[in-house]
Design a protein around this motif. Structure first.
Motif, mmCIF file in Angstrom:
data_model
loop_
_atom_site.group_PDB
_atom_site.id
_atom_site.type_symbol
_atom_site.label_atom_id
_atom_site.label_comp_id
_atom_site.label_asym_id
_atom_site.label_seq_id
_atom_site.Cartn_x
_atom_site.Cartn_y
_atom_site.Cartn_z
ATOM 1 N N TYR A 137 36.654 -81.084 -20.886
ATOM 2 C CA TYR A 137 36.313 -80.121 -22.113
ATOM 3 C C TYR A 137 35.221 -79.492 -21.721
ATOM 4 C CZ TYR A 137 34.293 -78.370 -26.615
ATOM 5 O OH TYR A 137 33.979 -77.569 -27.470
ATOM 6 N N ALA A 138 34.202 -80.006 -21.335
ATOM 7 C CA ALA A 138 32.781 -79.187 -20.710
ATOM 8 C C ALA A 138 33.155 -78.124 -19.599
ATOM 9 C CB ALA A 138 31.686 -80.028 -20.582
ATOM 10 N N PHE A 139 33.920 -78.813 -18.790
ATOM 11 C CA PHE A 139 34.304 -78.160 -17.363
ATOM 12 C C PHE A 139 34.977 -76.690 -17.972
ATOM 13 C CE2 PHE A 139 37.046 -78.154 -13.290
ATOM 14 C CZ PHE A 139 36.207 -77.273 -12.716
ATOM 15 N N ARG A 140 35.991 -76.997 -18.742
ATOM 16 C CA ARG A 140 36.936 -75.933 -19.308
ATOM 17 C C ARG A 140 36.156 -74.760 -19.792
ATOM 18 N NH1 ARG A 140 41.227 -76.557 -22.911
ATOM 19 N NH2 ARG A 140 42.102 -74.542 -22.094
ATOM 20 N N ARG A 141 35.054 -75.153 -20.819
ATOM 21 C CA ARG A 141 34.234 -74.301 -21.360
ATOM 22 C C ARG A 141 33.215 -73.379 -20.395
ATOM 23 N NH1 ARG A 141 34.049 -74.786 -27.194
ATOM 24 N NH2 ARG A 141 33.038 -72.406 -26.817
ATOM 25 N N ALA A 142 32.939 -74.320 -19.407
ATOM 26 C CA ALA A 142 32.221 -73.615 -18.282
ATOM 27 C C ALA A 142 33.013 -72.576 -17.750
ATOM 28 C CB ALA A 142 31.485 -74.620 -17.455
ATOM 29 N N LEU A 143 34.191 -72.980 -17.444
ATOM 30 C CA LEU A 143 35.008 -71.886 -16.610
ATOM 31 C C LEU A 143 35.256 -70.946 -17.708
ATOM 32 C CD1 LEU A 143 37.423 -74.363 -14.818
ATOM 33 C CD2 LEU A 143 35.781 -72.849 -13.845
ATOM 34 N N MET A 144 35.274 -70.747 -18.877
ATOM 35 C CA MET A 144 35.346 -69.711 -19.921
ATOM 36 C C MET A 144 34.529 -68.918 -19.872
ATOM 37 S SD MET A 144 37.380 -71.793 -22.963
ATOM 38 C CE MET A 144 38.911 -72.959 -22.785
ATOM 39 N N THR A 145 33.138 -69.065 -19.356
ATOM 40 C CA THR A 145 32.325 -68.162 -19.356
ATOM 41 C C THR A 145 32.628 -66.920 -18.902
ATOM 42 O OG1 THR A 145 30.740 -70.199 -19.232
ATOM 43 C CG2 THR A 145 29.718 -67.832 -18.830
ATOM 44 N N GLY A 146 32.244 -65.846 -19.534
ATOM 45 C CA GLY A 146 32.569 -64.362 -19.103
ATOM 46 C C GLY A 146 33.908 -64.007 -19.158
ATOM 47 N N LEU A 147 34.959 -65.001 -19.757
ATOM 48 C CA LEU A 147 36.294 -64.330 -19.923
ATOM 49 C C LEU A 147 36.798 -64.102 -21.263
ATOM 50 C CD1 LEU A 147 37.921 -66.856 -17.509
ATOM 51 C CD2 LEU A 147 37.537 -64.503 -16.965
ATOM 52 N N ASP A 148 35.864 -63.931 -22.205
ATOM 53 C CA ASP A 148 36.114 -63.912 -23.397
ATOM 54 C C ASP A 148 37.309 -62.777 -23.839
ATOM 55 O OD1 ASP A 148 34.728 -65.691 -24.246
ATOM 56 O OD2 ASP A 148 32.923 -64.855 -25.373
ATOM 57 N N ALA A 149 36.850 -61.412 -23.074
ATOM 58 C CA ALA A 149 37.643 -60.296 -23.329
ATOM 59 C C ALA A 149 38.941 -60.543 -22.561
ATOM 60 C CB ALA A 149 37.077 -58.947 -22.767
ATOM 61 N N ARG A 150 39.084 -61.585 -21.672
ATOM 62 C CA ARG A 150 40.450 -61.594 -20.950
ATOM 63 C C ARG A 150 41.297 -62.816 -21.505
ATOM 64 N NH1 ARG A 150 39.903 -58.533 -16.517
ATOM 65 N NH2 ARG A 150 37.806 -57.813 -15.913
ATOM 66 N N LEU A 151 40.749 -63.584 -22.338
ATOM 67 C CA LEU A 151 41.550 -64.838 -22.886
ATOM 68 C C LEU A 151 42.192 -64.549 -24.352
ATOM 69 C CD1 LEU A 151 39.057 -67.662 -22.155
ATOM 70 C CD2 LEU A 151 41.259 -67.755 -21.553
ATOM 71 N N GLU A 152 43.073 -64.945 -24.363
ATOM 72 C CA GLU A 152 43.853 -64.883 -25.882
ATOM 73 C C GLU A 152 44.477 -66.224 -26.146
ATOM 74 O OE1 GLU A 152 46.552 -61.745 -26.526
ATOM 75 O OE2 GLU A 152 45.581 -60.346 -25.252
ATOM 76 N N PHE A 153 44.035 -66.860 -27.206
ATOM 77 C CA PHE A 153 44.706 -68.276 -27.806
ATOM 78 C C PHE A 153 45.455 -68.089 -28.874
ATOM 79 C CE2 PHE A 153 40.462 -69.507 -25.437
ATOM 80 C CZ PHE A 153 40.945 -70.806 -24.886
#
Length: 378
Positions: A106-122
């Protein structure tokens, strides 16, 4: 070039960083409604292969976040019988302060999401794709569509993209089920845990054909807000050894699952029983272990695959996440080089198959020894 990545797992997120850092237009579509929804396990081993891949694709700030939220390195793999008598032990060099050799998923995935907010669609479950003259159309479960120049399936062992691209591709059930759990490490419990359990991966076995239990520490450098250090505990066995059919096992509430773990270890060493009793029962969930066999080449087009979407493997080689990260770095290198799209994808697919097939083979061989299964030979 616009690249659509389906699946916000480890490989998909690493690829998104590599490609966006090179200036490509990247979108990641994830079926889960939020980053907190997915349950795929708790602790992941990161090998030097995985570390090198992360260094190749991550921006420095994201790499720093991964290091900060990783766990302290271990140096031991050990085995025990159910009365905690040692059966094997292997040490390896411990890492330095910057080493990332194990992470909390969980912590690893959250770290990998850093800076990708505009590119991620849940909340975007992928349904199917359609080839266009100059790209690919993606269709989602809600009826909406998107277009891209390239579609990358990073959607895991049950990949819908692989199912459409390679409908005859074989993924086998190796006959083993796992019940994952977490044991919060209180000060009192730290004094009880066998020292080997806090140094790395430990496997306690009930013997051939019986159940086993894996224990591995998650000792954070910087813990997430939601929880602190814990001991991962995983009960493994066939449905027969666990005493439940798949229909029963996968319909159980977490507390019922942990009752099964408690019952199956009831005559084990008192220390193991105390650890099992101290678990967070609400964190339990089951999974089926699956593996690919032969990874055959396919005709290169505008759809490709990485990670478990193309080479699912058992956890017995500790290489699944690392191979997905290798794929992400290799695909980034191919797509950001001087070759055209077709040649770049063809080169990646050839290299990916050549790299992953021996690892799949090793993981199946290890599973036969660890779990006593008779999975087909690769």
């Amino acid at each position: 070039m616009r690249v659509a990545i389906v699946g916000a797992g480890i490989g998909g997120l690493a690829l998104a960083h590599g490609l966006s850092g090179a200036g490509l237009d990247v979108r990641v579509y994830e079926r889960d409604p939020s980053p907190r929804h997915r349950r795929q396990g708790y602790r992941i081993h990161i090998s030097p292969v995985g570390e090198e891949a992360l260094a190749a694709v991550l921006p420095s700030a994201v790499r720093r976040r991964v290091i900060e939220t990783a766990t302290h390195p271990g140096d031991l793999v050990s085995g025990f019988d159910r009365q905690l008598r040692p059966t094997f032990e292997q040490t390896f060099p411990g890492g330095g302060p910057e080493t990332v050799s194990a992470v909390d998923r969980y912590a690893f995935r959250r770290a990998l999401m850093t800076g990708l907010d505009a590119r991620l669609e849940f909340g975007r479950p992928f349904e199917s794709y359609r080839a266009l003259d100059d790209g690919v159309e993606l269709r989602f479960a809600d009826g909406t569509t998107e277009t891209a120049d390239l579609l990358v399936g990073a959607d895991g062992v049950g990949s819908r993209i692989r199912g459409q691209l390679l409908p005859s591709y074989e993924v086998i059930d190796i006959g083993i089920r796992c019940v994952y759990g977490k044991i919060p490490l209180t000060d009192e419990l730290r004094g009880l845990v066998p020292p080997a359990f806090l140094r790395g991966f430990s496997f306690v076995s009930d013997g051939p054909g019986g159940v086993g239990a894996a224990f591995a520490p998650v000792l954070f450098r910087t813990p997430p807000e939601e929880y602190g250090d814990y001991l991962m505990a995983v009960l493994t066995g066939s449905p027969e050894a666990l005493g439940h059919s798949d229909e029963q096992l996968f319909s159980m509430r977490p507390e019922q699952l942990w009752e099964t773990v408690t019952a199956k270890t009831a005559d084990w060493h008192p220390t193991v029983r105390r650890l099992i009793a101290a678990a967070d029962q609400s964190a339990a969930f089951p999974i089926t272990l699956r593996s690919s066999l032969h990874i055959e080449p396919w005709t290169t087009g505008r759809v490709t695959l990485l990670g478990d979407a193309i080479h699912p493997m058992t956890p017995a080689a500790g290489a699944g996440a690392n191979t997905a990260l290798w794929d992400a770095a290799e695909l980034t290198r191919a797509l950001t080089g001087s070759a055209g799209l077709h040649d770049a994808l063809a080169a990646y697919e050839h290299a990916m198959i050549e790299n992953s097939q021996p690892i799949v083979t090793e993981s199946l061989q290890n599973a036969r020894q660890m779990f006593g299964v008779t999975a087909p030979s690769v």
